[in-house]
Design a protein around this motif. Structure first.
Motif, PDB file in Angstrom:
ATOM      1  N   ALA A  63       0.796  -1.235  -0.130  1.00 25.41           N
ATOM      2  CA  ALA A  63      -0.196   0.134   0.313  1.00 25.41           C
ATOM      3  C   ALA A  63       0.894   1.294  -0.293  1.00 25.41           C
ATOM      4  O   ALA A  63       0.271   2.446  -0.148  1.00 25.41           O
ATOM      5  N   LEU A  64       2.096   0.950   0.422  1.00 22.95           N
ATOM      6  CA  LEU A  64       3.037   2.424   0.486  1.00 22.95           C
ATOM      7  C   LEU A  64       3.135   2.916  -0.989  1.00 22.95           C
ATOM      8  O   LEU A  64       3.400   2.128  -2.155  1.00 22.95           O
ATOM      9  N   ALA A  65       3.089   4.285  -1.065  1.00 23.32           N
ATOM     10  CA  ALA A  65       2.983   4.910  -2.244  1.00 23.32           C
ATOM     11  C   ALA A  65       4.407   4.589  -2.884  1.00 23.32           C
ATOM     12  O   ALA A  65       5.555   4.757  -2.142  1.00 23.32           O
ATOM     13  N   GLY A  66       4.591   4.277  -4.332  1.00 25.36           N
ATOM     14  CA  GLY A  66       5.873   4.051  -4.970  1.00 25.36           C
ATOM     15  C   GLY A  66       6.391   2.478  -4.986  1.00 25.36           C
ATOM     16  O   GLY A  66       7.255   2.330  -5.638  1.00 25.36           O
ATOM     17  N   VAL A  67       5.616   1.714  -4.190  1.00 27.11           N
ATOM     18  CA  VAL A  67       5.834   0.458  -4.112  1.00 27.11           C
ATOM     19  C   VAL A  67       5.099  -0.198  -5.407  1.00 27.11           C
ATOM     20  O   VAL A  67       4.173  -0.146  -5.476  1.00 27.11           O
ATOM     21  N   LYS A  68       5.865  -1.048  -6.197  1.00 27.08           N
ATOM     22  CA  LYS A  68       5.305  -1.461  -7.438  1.00 27.08           C
ATOM     23  C   LYS A  68       5.324  -3.133  -7.344  1.00 27.08           C
ATOM     24  O   LYS A  68       4.554  -3.817  -8.218  1.00 27.08           O
ATOM     25  N   ALA A  69       5.888  -3.724  -6.613  1.00 29.85           N
ATOM     26  CA  ALA A  69       5.717  -5.106  -6.446  1.00 29.85           C
ATOM     27  C   ALA A  69       6.271  -5.603  -5.079  1.00 29.85           C
ATOM     28  O   ALA A  69       7.277  -5.207  -4.692  1.00 29.85           O
ATOM     29  N   VAL A  70       5.803  -6.744  -4.611  1.00 28.14           N
ATOM     30  CA  VAL A  70       6.208  -7.176  -3.315  1.00 28.14           C
ATOM     31  C   VAL A  70       6.149  -8.619  -3.677  1.00 28.14           C
ATOM     32  O   VAL A  70       5.224  -9.144  -3.990  1.00 28.14           O
ATOM     33  N   ILE A  71       7.258  -9.507  -3.375  1.00 27.41           N
ATOM     34  CA  ILE A  71       7.194 -10.885  -3.555  1.00 27.41           C
ATOM     35  C   ILE A  71       7.620 -11.648  -2.355  1.00 27.41           C
ATOM     36  O   ILE A  71       8.532 -11.202  -1.628  1.00 27.41           O
ATOM     37  N   THR A  72       7.104 -12.674  -2.475  1.00 28.03           N
ATOM     38  CA  THR A  72       7.780 -13.876  -1.262  1.00 28.03           C
ATOM     39  C   THR A  72       7.916 -15.031  -2.117  1.00 28.03           C
ATOM     40  O   THR A  72       7.677 -15.281  -3.351  1.00 28.03           O
ATOM     41  N   ALA A 105      11.504 -12.127   1.650  1.00 27.03           N
ATOM     42  CA  ALA A 105      10.620 -11.169   0.621  1.00 27.03           C
ATOM     43  C   ALA A 105      11.397 -10.295   0.197  1.00 27.03           C
ATOM     44  O   ALA A 105      12.536  -9.928   0.332  1.00 27.03           O
ATOM     45  N   ALA A 106      10.831  -9.574  -0.993  1.00 26.20           N
ATOM     46  CA  ALA A 106      11.384  -8.550  -1.597  1.00 26.20           C
ATOM     47  C   ALA A 106      10.619  -7.821  -2.106  1.00 26.20           C
ATOM     48  O   ALA A 106       9.565  -7.819  -2.456  1.00 26.20           O
ATOM     49  N   VAL A 107      10.855  -6.280  -2.273  1.00 21.94           N
ATOM     50  CA  VAL A 107      10.197  -5.192  -2.973  1.00 21.94           C
ATOM     51  C   VAL A 107      10.891  -4.429  -4.037  1.00 21.94           C
ATOM     52  O   VAL A 107      12.227  -4.563  -4.171  1.00 21.94           O
ATOM     53  N   ALA A 108      10.109  -4.085  -4.860  1.00 21.46           N
ATOM     54  CA  ALA A 108      10.629  -3.219  -6.067  1.00 21.46           C
ATOM     55  C   ALA A 108       9.804  -2.083  -5.915  1.00 21.46           C
ATOM     56  O   ALA A 108       8.623  -1.982  -5.760  1.00 21.46           O
ATOM     57  N   ALA A 109      10.658  -0.910  -5.941  1.00 16.82           N
ATOM     58  CA  ALA A 109       9.820   0.481  -5.621  1.00 16.82           C
ATOM     59  C   ALA A 109      10.660   1.452  -6.504  1.00 16.82           C
ATOM     60  O   ALA A 109      11.529   1.310  -7.180  1.00 16.82           O
ATOM     61  N   ILE A 110       9.959   2.624  -6.702  1.00 15.07           N
ATOM     62  CA  ILE A 110      10.593   3.779  -7.417  1.00 15.07           C
ATOM     63  C   ILE A 110      11.789   4.281  -7.143  1.00 15.07           C
ATOM     64  O   ILE A 110      12.491   4.908  -7.798  1.00 15.07           O
ATOM     65  N   SER A 111      12.103   4.257  -5.700  1.00 18.01           N
ATOM     66  CA  SER A 111      13.368   4.522  -5.382  1.00 18.01           C
ATOM     67  C   SER A 111      14.095   3.519  -4.248  1.00 18.01           C
ATOM     68  O   SER A 111      13.245   2.882  -3.929  1.00 18.01           O
ATOM     69  N   LYS A 112      15.291   3.632  -4.142  1.00 17.00           N
ATOM     70  CA  LYS A 112      15.961   3.053  -3.076  1.00 17.00           C
ATOM     71  C   LYS A 112      15.288   3.259  -1.583  1.00 17.00           C
ATOM     72  O   LYS A 112      15.004   2.434  -0.933  1.00 17.00           O
ATOM     73  N   SER A 113      15.125   4.627  -1.374  1.00 13.19           N
ATOM     74  CA  SER A 113      14.477   4.995  -0.012  1.00 13.19           C
ATOM     75  C   SER A 113      13.095   4.426   0.219  1.00 13.19           C
ATOM     76  O   SER A 113      12.620   3.777   1.407  1.00 13.19           O
ATOM     77  N   VAL A 114      12.315   4.489  -1.120  1.00 13.08           N
ATOM     78  CA  VAL A 114      10.904   3.609  -0.973  1.00 13.08           C
ATOM     79  C   VAL A 114      10.801   2.230  -0.699  1.00 13.08           C
ATOM     80  O   VAL A 114      10.199   1.948   0.322  1.00 13.08           O
TER      81      VAL A 114
END
Ligand SMILES: Cc1cc2nc3c(=O)[nH]c(=O)nc-3n(C[C@H](O)[C@H](O)[C@H](O)COP(=O)(O)OP(=O)(O)OC[C@H]3O[C@@H](n4cnc5c(N)ncnc54)[C@H](O)[C@@H]3O)c2cc1C
Lengths: 743, 287
Positions: A63-72, A105-114
């Protein structure tokens, strides 16, 4: 032995083609590739040594703005092969976190800080389980077992479950050999797990298209292997996944598998965008593969004249959280240096709650050889014999039936030992608190599958494409071999490492195989091109192709009967190729299998401060049979690099685990590789006993050099401090404890 | 996180006073930036003090040296007068990190990072150095020894800032020295360390001494018994033996990945003896 051939290009020291780009910062390493719309990924890792993953709630992170994918692990499918499944589960824990640092788990987001903020929003519920990180503890019947029913059939029934592989090499009757000895010494040794310590962390950029095709750029020692593993994990055809190997900032075996690439691909597929994933140094230590730690029993018998009557090694290797088979390399290497009538080496591969081991330069050999060479040194001292003489007396030679089976062809061990004995270093006087150590070492070297494609350009230059990432200057060596074979200058040739879509399959750059195997393929590709050029010349002259021959970079008529024609050079034939049948090329695909084993001898002087246990390496000389040094500078670099990594292993490097099973030194501050000021200049002496299995005599030289330093430094430290140590690293507190215990 | 550059210490004090969350100061940044990157600290306010006039200066009067809070290790090493008078302090500071780190790292940063192993601190303590502090209530001066109260903790209030290091002029016939033990030759953290500052009497014996130890307790120790062992001696074996024993007795180190309790305790004594000999010779004594 072969008559030594005279070479024009081999043995010279031209500048490497990748040198300027590297020293000017232009070279593109794993983290240097960018794509439009690229996302940044981060991996969440287990803080526990062993824990069941009860649940993972990713909703807040998603739900965090800028997060485009979360995987497990739920985002990965089924995989047929057990080996690839283990690799996949090492990249992303499947229900159970098996070591401190295991990805959950892993996330992909629009920036490293997000991406970093999103990691904190992932809620993982763990149920901790008992853990074990020590090899001897993991072999106890009551130790927690990491994976049930994963023992290889070699393991004797009833052996505790963490033992996944067993091997037994040798010949003769060791008990009879010990009974005949004047003296038998039996010792137990321990060595710590060490990391390859490459300066470039794992990094990749994955781009999965909506049509299911994908591109992957990564820092790897073998992009075909990356493709193989990732295509299987992703359920893709190999042809649809194109992998490009970046320039590599060191690998030393640690980049022969995947740790993050499947994660980046899965994130890219889910997000529909390119995803970059770069490990931090902390992650490299916690979650890539160090080498094994070891616990070893060595028993050797010797007669008063120095003749070894028998040797028996029992090697117990700790290799982390998944089944593996690597102790075999240690068991085969342990006594390979010696011509023994009675010899036996047994090995056990054991799982623990640590990151899964991966190859590290001569994987499995340094620790076994450390233990064996230390006992041989102790026996030589016992009988007051010169340690080099004892080794020459027992050395493997051409015709020796090796401890692991095969009979050696021409080898250069005795030559290396004699060179060491005659070297001024060996007779130089030692100062107070100084000691000298000597050790031999061995590595198999390897051939394997290889593809090379070579194009002769119309201006007389040559482009060569090969499929093996260059981790030690191999583009220079390959260009040199092409130049030698084609009879043209080195500068006329450009060798590149093709991506997986541009040249045929090539095995991983490991086993010191590239100069040997790619070299053979290059020579054969050049031969094919030369054959074509002979045809073109014959056609130009209007004579039979049998009436021409290739001499020194040009086609000549075979004799007066063939006709009087001035020779046609490669450049002349190339310039005319458009009129004689089109472009000229040569290629070769094969699996050369006559790699030549390589032996080395190291001499080292150390000084130990008797009040602090601080060790200074005063002088170091490496002697190694490399068969033929194509580019001597890069061969020397390998010899020096191996010695330095071995010095680190001997003195200070170690994975330190707490009672809680967590790694305590996941950084270069407390994982102490030697810094430049810790080291003397490492001197090198190249020995060349040609490998009969290679047209130029090449053996391979990258790995042997890390094998002798552990015992050589060990012997030097023991001599300098006047104590005996049986455990690596010989860090100052351990040396002081031994000195104090002796008082 | 808010990042602010200030032009005066007073502004820094105001900013810190009105900030609700955690404040940190960016001097050389060789601790702060590393900790930020590793996620070990998450300050709400980061204040760069390097643009404040005078912070890059070293001034000297008849009674003291005043060292600005942004003077780097490399700059300290280039001050010939300071180096001649307090070689131990300068050498201690120069041990920190690499050439690159030397271009940034400061004495005060080393002190306020409050590591038990901070290299510059024992030598400052042995020299009886003081720091000048500005807070909402004005200026005060305290001993360097009283700045660190626990690993990672200083005695400074949240809205206080150090404005200078004050170092007394070294007396005649005196000398200081600092030694640390690390398992490598550089780029490492002290496993144990010792600083000795001595003044010799007319007859060449030690008139007074200050001995401090690093990395063997939660904060740097000033060991009175160690000083007593030296006073009156010319560093004969008995005095050195006493010194070593007094140092070891004062240690209360931890067992960790960098060294064992036993090793740290013994090494502190060894280093103190070696540092004492160097300081003694620098003071004009002959061994
Ligand atoms: C590669 C490397 C090697 C290192 N090697 C060593 C070593 O060998 N020995 C060693 O002791 N250290 C070492 N360090 C740590 C560090 O370099 C030193 O502690 C250095 O002196 C810190 O100074 P700085 O100016 O960079 O401090 P900064 O990082 O800017 O600040 C450090 C701390 O001091 C506080 N602070 C700074 N200025 C003030 C002020 N005026 N008033 C109040 N608080 C203030 C900050 O809020 C922060 O908490 C190393 C660091 C690195 C990166």
């Amino acid at each position: 032995m072969n008559v030594k051939r005279k070479f024009k290009v081999l043995g010279t020291r031209p500048v490497r083609p990748d040198g300027v780009e590297k020293v000017t910062g232009k070279a593109l390493f794993g983290a240097d590739t960018y794509a439009t719309g690229m996302l940044h990924a981060r991996i969440l890792r287990s803080p526990h040594a062993h824990a069941r993953i009860v649940s993972i709630d990713t909703s807040a992170a998603e739900a965090l703005a800028g997060v485009k994918a979360v995987i497990t692990s739920a985002d990965f499918g089924e995989v047929d092969s057990e080996m690839t499944r283990d690799t996949m589960h090492n990249c992303m824990a499947n229900g159970v976190a098996l070591y401190d640092g295991h990805a959950v788990a892993a996330v992909a987001a629009i920036s490293k800080s997000v991406a970093a903020a999103a990691l904190k929003l992932i809620k993982v519920e763990y149920e901790t389980l008992p853990h074990v990180t020590d090899v001897d503890a993991a072999m106890q019947p009551d130790a927690p077992v990491l994976h049930a029913n994963r023992q290889h059939r070699s393991v004797v029934a009833g052996t505790p479950g963490n033992v996944v592989y067993y091997c037994d090499f040798g010949h003769g009757d060791v008990d009879a050999g010990f009974a005949a000895a004047d003296k038998v010494i039996e010792r137990t040794f321990k060595t710590a797990a060490t990391h390859q310590g490459y300066i470039e962390p794992h990094a990749c950029l994955a781009n999965v298209g909506s049509d299911g095709k994908a591109d992957l750029w990564c820092s790897t020692q073998g992009h075909y292997n990356v493709r193989l593993i990732c295509a299987e994990i992703m359920g893709m055809d190999e042809s649809q996944l194109r992998v490009t190997a970046s320039e590599i900032g060191g690998g030393f075996g640690g980049k022969t598998t995947v740790f993050i690439e499947p994660v980046a691909l899965a994130l890219s597929r889910k997000a529909g965008k390119p995803v970059k994933l770069v490990m931090s140094r902390d992650e490299v230590f916690r979650a890539s593969g160090p080498t094994m730690s070891a616990s070893m029993d060595i028993k050797i018998g010797m007669n008063a004249d120095g003749k070894i009557t028998a040797g028996h090694a029992k090697l117990r290797y700790q290799g982390g959280a998944f089944p593996y088979q690597m102790v075999m390399m240690g068991a085969m290497s342990a006594f390979a240096t010696y011509d023994l009538e009675h010899v036996r080496a047994e090995g056990w591969d054991v799982m623990t709650n640590r990151p899964k081991m991966i190859s590290y330069r001569a994987p499995g050999a340094p620790m076994a050889v450390y233990a064996v060479e230390s006992v041989i040194g102790e026996l030589a001292a016992e009988f007051d014999l010169d340690p080099i003489d004892v080794r020459i007396l027992n050395a493997s030679r051409e015709g020796t039936k090796s401890s692991y089976g095969p009979t050696f062809k021409a080898i250069g061990l005795v030559e290396s030992l004699e060179a060491a004995k005659a070297h001024p270093h060996y007779s130089a006087p030692l100062g107070a608190n100084q000691g000298r150590g000597v050790s031999c070492g061995f590595w198999f070297n390897f051939g394997g599958q290889v593809s090379v494609s070579m194009a002769i350009n119309a201006d007389g230059t040559v482009n060569l494409i090969e499929g093996n990432p260059d981790i030690g200057g191999s583009r220079a060596s390959i260009s040199m071999m092409a130049a030698e074979e084609l009879g043209i200058p080195y500068e006329k040739i450009k060798t590149i490492i093709g991506d997986t879509a541009s040249v045929g399959f090539s095995d991983v750059t490991d086993g010191s195989r590239v100069t040997f195997a790619v070299g053979i393929a290059t020579i054969n590709a050049a031969k094919a091109a030369k054959a074509e050029m002979c045809k073109r010349a014959a056609k130009t002259w209007g004579i039979d192709v049998d009436a021409v021959e290739w001499i020194d970079g040009a086609v000549h008529p075979t004799g007066h009967n063939a006709g009087e024609f001035p020779p046609l050079s490669l450049a002349e034939i190339a310039a005319n190729s458009g009129r004689t049948g089109g472009p000229i090329a040569g290629h070769h695909e094969g699996a050369p299998d006559k790699a030549g084993v390589s032996f080395g001898v190291h001499l080292v002087d150390t000084e130990v401060d008797p009040e602090t246990g601080f060790t200074t390496v005063k002088r170091y000389t490496v002697f190694q049979d490399v068969g033929k040094a194509i580019h001597p500078s890069y061969v020397e670099g390998q010899m020096q690099g191996g010695a330095v990594q071995g010095i680190g292993w001997a003195l200070n490097e170690e994975y330190i685990y707490g009672e809680d099973g967590r790694l305590q030194n996941a950084g270069f501050l407390d994982y102490r590789i030697p810094v430049a000021s810790d080291l003397p200049m490492i001197d090198t002496v190249i020995i060349e006993v040609p490998n009969p299995g290679h047209p130029f005599g090449v053996r391979g030289c990258g790995e042997t050099a890390i094998v002798p330093p552990l015992a050589a430094v060990g012997a030097a430290v023991c001599a300098a401090a006047g104590v005996r140590l049986f455990e690596l690293p010989m860090s100052p507190p351990k040396i002081m404890a031994a000195i104090d215990a002796k008082k | 996180m808010r990042y602010v550059g200030v032009n005066s210490f007073a502004d820094a004090v105001d900013l810190m006073g009105s900030e609700q969350g955690k404040c940190m100061i960016l001097a050389g940044g060789t601790d702060v930036l590393v900790q930020l990157k590793l996620g070990l600290v998450e300050p709400d306010l980061l204040i760069n003090i390097k643009a404040i006039p005078g912070v890059k200066e070293i001034s000297v009067s008849s009674t003291e040296y005043r060292i600005g809070v942004a003077v780097s290790g490399a700059e300290l090493g280039e001050d010939a007068g300071l180096k001649a008078e307090w070689p131990g302090i300068v050498e201690a500071m120069e041990l920190i990190g690499s050439t690159q780190v030397q271009g940034r790292a400061t004495l005060v940063g080393n002190l306020c990072n409050a590591s038990p192993a901070a290299d510059a601190v024992p030598a400052l303590v042995s020299a009886a150095a003081r720091v000048e502090i500005l807070g909402p209530l004005g200026r005060r001066k305290i001993n360097v020894k009283d700045v660190t109260i626990a690993p990672g903790k200083t005695s400074l209030a949240k809205d206080e800032i150090i404005t200078a290091v004050c170092l007394p002029r070294q007396q005649k016939n005196s000398g200081d020295a600092y030694l640390r033990f690390i398992p490598r030759t550089e780029m490492d953290i002290a496993v144990a360390s010792a600083a000795v500052n001595l003044i010799l009497a007319q007859d060449g014996s030690v008139q007074s001494a200050r001995v401090s130890l690093g990395a063997v307790a939660p904060t740097v120790l000033l060991v009175d018994d160690a000083a007593k062992a030296l006073v009156g001696s010319k560093l004969d074996d008995a005095a050195l033996e006493q010194l070593s024993m007094a140092c070891s007795a004062a240690c209360s180190p931890i067992d960790d990945r960098r060294g064992t309790i036993d090793f740290r305790t013994k090494t502190a004594g060894v280093l103190a003896c070696r540092a004492a000999k160097i300081a003694f010779q620098r003071a004009g004594g002959s061994l």
